[in-house]
Write a protein that holds these residues in place. Structure first.
Motif, PDB file in Angstrom:
ATOM      1  N   LEU A 241       0.837  -1.188   0.000  1.00 28.33           N
ATOM      2  CA  LEU A 241       0.000   0.000   0.000  1.00 28.33           C
ATOM      3  C   LEU A 241       0.880   1.249   0.000  1.00 28.33           C
ATOM      4  CD1 LEU A 241      -2.782   1.274   0.114  1.00 28.33           C
ATOM      5  CD2 LEU A 241      -2.701   1.088   2.617  1.00 28.33           C
ATOM      6  N   PHE A 242       1.032   1.841  -1.183  1.00 26.97           N
ATOM      7  CA  PHE A 242       1.767   3.080  -1.356  1.00 26.97           C
ATOM      8  C   PHE A 242       0.919   4.007  -2.216  1.00 26.97           C
ATOM      9  CE2 PHE A 242       5.054   0.072  -0.333  1.00 26.97           C
ATOM     10  CZ  PHE A 242       5.970   0.784   0.418  1.00 26.97           C
ATOM     11  N   TYR A 243       1.141   5.312  -2.067  1.00 28.19           N
ATOM     12  CA  TYR A 243       0.433   6.305  -2.862  1.00 28.19           C
ATOM     13  C   TYR A 243       1.431   7.029  -3.761  1.00 28.19           C
ATOM     14  CZ  TYR A 243      -3.077   5.394   0.701  1.00 28.19           C
ATOM     15  OH  TYR A 243      -3.970   4.778   1.547  1.00 28.19           O
ATOM     16  N   PRO A 244       1.070   7.277  -5.018  1.00 27.22           N
ATOM     17  CA  PRO A 244       2.019   7.869  -5.971  1.00 27.22           C
ATOM     18  C   PRO A 244       2.619   9.196  -5.514  1.00 27.22           C
ATOM     19  CG  PRO A 244       0.094   7.018  -7.111  1.00 27.22           C
ATOM     20  CD  PRO A 244      -0.214   6.936  -5.646  1.00 27.22           C
ATOM     21  N   HIS A 245       1.853   9.987  -4.728  1.00 29.96           N
ATOM     22  CA  HIS A 245       2.338  11.308  -4.323  1.00 29.96           C
ATOM     23  C   HIS A 245       3.260  11.250  -3.110  1.00 29.96           C
ATOM     24  CE1 HIS A 245      -1.050  10.611  -1.562  1.00 29.96           C
ATOM     25  NE2 HIS A 245      -0.382  11.386  -0.729  1.00 29.96           N
ATOM     26  N   GLU A 246       3.333  10.115  -2.432  1.00 34.53           N
ATOM     27  CA  GLU A 246       4.130  10.011  -1.212  1.00 34.53           C
ATOM     28  C   GLU A 246       5.624  10.154  -1.473  1.00 34.53           C
ATOM     29  OE1 GLU A 246       2.048   7.200   2.084  1.00 34.53           O
ATOM     30  OE2 GLU A 246       2.985   6.155   0.408  1.00 34.53           O
TER      31      GLU A 246
END
Length: 217
Positions: free
Chosen positions: A2-7
């Motif tokens: 679970l990762f977000y592109p903007h992180e």
């Protein structure tokens, strides 16, 4: 995962611990593929690799890896290791990089959204808790598939996300021409005892010390 592109994400790799986990699972890591994998999930800011190295060897099989990491996207952090002979007369290498890793993570945390720790060392539980108090997500990568598990239960519970290294093998395994990928080989035999967190039996595989340290951002 679970990762977000903007992180904004940074990797903190306990080299000896990750090596032991991969060895217990029966595969070698392709560090270029590792960078590509996490770089595809988020905005990868920095990848730190920590290892203690012997100073008195001119060459070893690991030296090409150490040099490659230093010139291919990793911030290499090293210090001289201590060599001794145990009660069985075996050559042992002792080198703990916990303090260096903890200091770097706390210095970086205000510029990050997510930290990824590659280690199963339970001593890092308090560090992960401190990072979380600053509003930063924390992922831990290790394995429970070895026997005994490589990750301390308290560290796994503290993390926002635990990723088993075994699940990443298909994406980060270094494929050798003389043997099939791990998924096509029999599972490695279980060991009876867990490795010492501060002590690794490297035999004669430790490279000469690398004295420079890649500047931080």
């Amino acid at each position: 995962m679970l990762f977000y592109p903007h992180e904004k994400v940074a990797l903190f790799i306990d080299g000896a611990n990750l090596y032991s986990a991969a060895r217990a699972l029966g595969f070698d890591i392709d560090y270029k593929r590792l960078l590509v994998l996490f770089g595809s999930k988020a905005n990868l800011i920095r990848a730190f690799y920590y290892t203690a190295l012997l100073e008195d060897q001119e060459y070893s099989p690991i030296r090409p890896l150490v040099d490659w990491l230093d010139y291919n996207g990793y911030s290499l952090v090293t210090k001289p290791a201590k060599e001794f002979t145990d009660s069985q007369g075996r050559r042992r290498i002792k080198g703990n990089m916990d303090i260096e890793l903890a200091v770097d993570m706390m210095e970086m945390v205000d510029r990050l959204d997510h930290v990824v720790l590659f280690s199963g060392d339970g001593d890092f539980r308090s560090l992960i808790e401190a990072v979380q108090r600053k509003g930063v997500r924390a992922t831990v990568v290790s394995t429970i598939r070895s026997s005994p598990p490589m990750i301390a239960d308290e560290l796994r519970r503290q993390a926002d996300q635990f990723i088993d290294l075994d699940q990443l093998a298909g994406d980060i395994e270094r494929v050798h021409s003389d043997r099939p990928p791990r998924r096509d080989r029999p599972a490695p035999q279980s060991s009876e005892t867990a490795p010492d967190e501060d002590e690794e039996d490297y035999e004669d595989e430790m490279p000469a010390v690398v004295t420079r340290r890649t500047p931080r951002v």
